[in-house]
Write a protein that holds these residues in place. Structure first.
Motif, mmCIF file in Angstrom:
data_model
loop_
_atom_site.group_PDB
_atom_site.id
_atom_site.type_symbol
_atom_site.label_atom_id
_atom_site.label_comp_id
_atom_site.label_asym_id
_atom_site.label_seq_id
_atom_site.Cartn_x
_atom_site.Cartn_y
_atom_site.Cartn_z
ATOM 1 N N HIS A 194 9.906 -6.274 -6.393
ATOM 2 C CA HIS A 194 9.078 -7.449 -6.112
ATOM 3 C C HIS A 194 9.032 -8.281 -7.388
ATOM 4 C CE1 HIS A 194 7.371 -5.383 -2.483
ATOM 5 N NE2 HIS A 194 7.697 -4.316 -3.189
ATOM 6 N N HIS B 49 8.595 -2.240 4.320
ATOM 7 C CA HIS B 49 7.965 -1.077 3.701
ATOM 8 C C HIS B 49 7.389 -0.224 4.831
ATOM 9 C CE1 HIS B 49 8.287 -3.422 0.079
ATOM 10 N NE2 HIS B 49 7.586 -2.570 -0.661
ATOM 11 N N ASP C 145 10.700 -1.184 -7.791
ATOM 12 C CA ASP C 145 9.504 -1.646 -7.075
ATOM 13 C C ASP C 145 8.750 -2.721 -7.864
ATOM 14 O OD1 ASP C 145 7.933 -1.790 -4.841
ATOM 15 O OD2 ASP C 145 6.907 0.127 -5.119
ATOM 16 N N HIS D 167 15.080 -3.040 -4.186
ATOM 17 C CA HIS D 167 13.639 -2.979 -3.909
ATOM 18 C C HIS D 167 12.901 -3.288 -5.202
ATOM 19 C CE1 HIS D 167 10.102 -0.546 -1.913
ATOM 20 N NE2 HIS D 167 9.670 -1.563 -2.641
ATOM 21 N N HIS E 1 10.870 2.497 0.775
ATOM 22 C CA HIS E 1 10.177 3.779 0.534
ATOM 23 C C HIS E 1 10.591 4.788 1.624
ATOM 24 C CE1 HIS E 1 7.854 2.230 -2.775
ATOM 25 N NE2 HIS E 1 7.296 1.309 -2.024
#
Ligand code: HPA
Ligand code: ZN
Length: 336
Positions: A17, A195, A276, A15, A219
């Motif tokens: 980005h 998500h 993240d 996870h 999450h």
């Protein structure tokens, strides 16, 4: 000792980005290279602006930040910087999110993004031994039609993109909005993640499971508000990719000492730890583990469990997962 353990263990990141790994220094450099004006005089003032009360506060700066990305070289440089971090931190496998619509909406082509990212990923495979998967995320604040055309644009890249995801502003944009897009993507053979339950209610997590048929929940913190949902997630060992520093910086948790990761593991949830948007939230994967060690005294056993869950929840073939799990055991034996 526990921090040494974390840094030495091989890890999988599931996870992250790639646009969220854009460090202010690179943002400035690319802005200059592409003659783009940033609303900040220097790197320090960008860092000072990273104070968020909620997800949307962050997203506003995240979209502004990624506007400096224009050429293949920019996407290559962005990904290469992240992959070098992976190498430093013993991340041996990474499943990278990217947001095509955050680029195509500014006139950057899907091809430009893919050529740049893939060049860096291939180099990291050859030179650093890092394996990867690519997951393209749909921006949920945009319309279903926009997601459908993005899915179409990905067609020539079908071999390079393993999965689809769903990110951006969660509240008011439930998974049900993208049910048909996810069905089409499933028919095309894409793996699916979304998500859910970051700011949205447990019902959104349930929708992600039932309507989007996800293989992982990104999450998922707010699942803990529903005992039924927790039981269901635990029984199916549904992977949940948890991001502690993001949770703190986006006020999903008030204090790291309140982070629910231990409750999640004790409830039988298949949680793992990830970064993240490392450039925005104060650190890469190791720093996320360190924050939990400092705040809640994460134990060596919990660290091992979280790291193993990461590999088991990846889209790697079974044999590769087994090999990585064996390498985790070897390091556990050596360090402890
Ligand atoms: N949540 C939703 N969308 C995002 C995030 C996140 O944490 N990071 C980048 N896009
Ligand atoms: Zn995320």
């Amino acid at each position: 000792m526990l921090k040494k353990l974390v840094s030495t263990l091989p890890k999988a990141e599931l996870h992250m980005h790639i646009e969220g790994s854009l460090e202010p220094e690179m943002m400035f450099r690319l802005a200059q290279r592409n003659q783009i004006e940033l609303p900040y005089p220097d790197v320090d003032s960008i860092r000072r602006a990273y104070q968020f009360d909620c997800l949307q506060d962050f997203l506003d700066l995240y979209y502004q930040g990624m506007s400096v990305l224009q050429t293949e070289q920019d996407y290559h440089d962005l990904a290469w910087a992240y992959l070098q971090k992976c190498h430093e931190q013993n991340v041996v496998h990474t499943e990278i999110f990217f947001d095509p619509q955050g680029h195509t909406c500014r006139g950057v082509t899907f091809e430009t993004v893919m050529n740049g990212l893939c060049a860096a990923l291939d180099k990291a495979g050859n030179e650093l031994g890092i394996t990867h998967r690519l997951i393209m995320c749909f921006l949920r604040h945009l319309e279903e039609d926009d997601a459908f055309s993005t899915l179409e644009m990905s067609e020539p890249w079908r071999e390079r993109i393993t999965g689809i995801g769903l990110d951006s502003s969660e509240l008011g944009h439930p998974p049900s909005k993208f049910k048909r897009v996810f069905e089409r993507a499933a028919d095309m053979g894409f793996r699916r993640v979304a998500h859910a339950g970051e700011e949205g209610p447990p019902e959104y997590v349930q929708e992600a499971l039932e309507l989007l048929k996800v293989h992982r929940v990104d999450h998922g913190n707010r699942s803990l508000e529903s005992r039924n949902l927790v039981e269901r997630l635990a029984a199916s060992r549904m992977p949940m990719t948890v991001c502690p520093q993001s949770n703190l910086r986006l006020a999903v948790v008030k204090d790291m000492r309140d982070h629910p990761i231990r409750d999640m593991l004790n409830a039988g949830l298949n949680a793992s730890i990830h970064s993240d948007d490392p450039a925005y939230f104060g650190g890469y994967i190791n720093e996320n583990f360190y924050a939990l060690i400092d705040a809640i005294d994460l134990t060596s056993n919990e660290i091992m469990q979280l790291v193993k869950n990461g590999f088991k929840s990846s889209f790697l073939p079974r044999e590769d997962i087994q090999r990585h799990l064996a390498a985790v055991d070897t390091v556990m034996d050596k360090i402890l």
